[in-house]
Design an enzyme around this catalytic site. Structure first.
Site, PDB file in Angstrom:
ATOM      1  N   CYS A  47       8.360  -3.617   4.158  1.00  0.00           N
ATOM      2  CA  CYS A  47       7.200  -4.381   3.689  1.00  0.00           C
ATOM      3  C   CYS A  47       6.450  -4.907   4.900  1.00  0.00           C
ATOM      4  O   CYS A  47       7.003  -5.692   5.684  1.00  0.00           O
ATOM      5  CB  CYS A  47       7.631  -5.530   2.778  1.00  0.00           C
ATOM      6  N   CYS A  66      -2.094  -4.950   2.952  1.00  0.00           N
ATOM      7  CA  CYS A  66      -0.859  -4.198   2.719  1.00  0.00           C
ATOM      8  C   CYS A  66      -0.482  -3.374   3.954  1.00  0.00           C
ATOM      9  O   CYS A  66      -1.150  -2.401   4.295  1.00  0.00           O
ATOM     10  CB  CYS A  66      -0.971  -3.297   1.498  1.00  0.00           C
TER      11      CYS A  66
END
EC number: 5.1.1.8
Length: 334
Positions: A90, A253
């Protein structure tokens, strides 16, 4: 009475939440973080749901738990938790974890200004800029990213046929670019994108298989990346990344930006040394760069890096008491 206590540090990376679990984590078995991730999901997933789902979390919540690394070339290991599961990697979570971990003394790099972390997806190298006690910017050099498939199609009610490329940047992303039935993310609300994403992801996973060629434990399409023209000066593109069941990433992101750069590199639109500034749905920016070329199981790949910032918002001590609280392990309203 069994009450579990989890001290946490809350913050956000470019607008998207990060909850760093500072204590209470279980011991995990496994020779690698990928194996430890599997153990966590088998026996301790209630910790993830309790900390990420309502009433202690929300649809956009994501977090991380620190562990000692299993490999000698890393300073620390990270297990990522969020509403959809335990991601292999992530990007926004890494930036937030490094920032808050260093500022609060949970992470002490062997070399100031740089460190390496072990993730379930592999080794990730980090550079950070610190001014006083505050970490102002973190740049992560991600795992290799690559274009996995081109021109995949699925029917989406309300839009019609949608064509996507699928790229890997630490997770698998279906990238929706301007086309006949989709002009730009700016034409649609976040609610519309969420509804279409659920249908599109399910249809693609049913029609196609998505498996990392070197790590078969990493499989399945988890994210949808809707694209559009940038609105912030300096940005090269804009995105809205869907994950979980109802979440649109507020940051640009990190693994999604890595996947997008891998897709553009495969098309010849980006090369080694090129920068790619990615704008989020709320206007925050990640500064991407292609650091090197690579190969993954014979596929052309890139080594991407992502730079961004994070801020701590508070300290939180969370209780999970299954004997007294019927919602101890969380819930999701669908």
């Amino acid at each position: 009475m069994t009450q579990y206590i989890f001290p946490c540090i809350d913050g956000h990376t470019c607008g998207n939440p990060v909850r760093l679990v500072a204590g209470g984590a279980p011991r995990l078995e496994g020779a690698t973080m990928l194996e430890k991730r599997a153990h966590f999901l088998r026996e301790f997933d209630w910790i993830r749901t309790g900390l990420m789902f309502e009433p202690r979390g929300h649809d956009m919540m994501s977090g991380a738990i620190l562990y000692p690394p299993t490999r000698g070339d890393c300073d620390v290991a990270v297990l990522y938790i969020e509403t959809s599961g335990c991601l292999p990697m992530c990007g926004h979570g890494t930036i937030g974890t490094i920032t808050m971990g260093i500022e609060n003394g949970l992470i002490v790099p062997r070399t100031p200004g740089r460190l390496s972390i072990e993730t379930p997806a592999g080794k990730v190298d980090i550079e950070y800029r610190q001014e006083g006690r505050h970490v102002e910017e973190v740049r992560l050099t991600n795992v290799p990213g690559f274009l996995y498939a081109e021109g995949l199609t699925a029917e989406v009610e309300g839009l019609g046929e949608i064509v996507v490329d699928v790229a890997y940047g630490g997770n698998f992303y279906a990238i929706v670019e301007p086309q006949k039935n989709f002009r730009d993310m700016a034409d649609h609300t976040a609610g519309e994108l969420i509804g279409w994403s659920l249908t599109l992801r399910a249809a693609l996973n049913q029609k196609y298989e998505f498996t990392h060629p070197e790590h078969p434990q990493i499989n399945g399409l988890s994210h949808i990346q809707w694209t559009g023209a940038p609105t912030v000066p300096g940005a090269h593109a804009r995105n809205a990344v869907f994950y979980g069941d109802k979440a649109i990433d507020r940051s640009p992101c990190g693994t999604g930006t890595s996947a997008r750069m891998a897709q553009l590199a495969a098309r010849g639109r980006l090369g080694v040394g090129d920068e790619f500034w990615h704008e989020s749905i709320i206007g925050s920016i990640f500064k991407g760069r292609i650091e090197a070329a690579a190969t993954v199981a014979g596929r052309d790949a890139i080594i991407p890096s992502i730079a961004g910032w994070a801020r701590q918002t508070g300290l939180n001590t969370i209780f999970i008491d299954a004997e007294r609280d019927p919602f101890a392990h969380g819930f999701v309203v669908k």
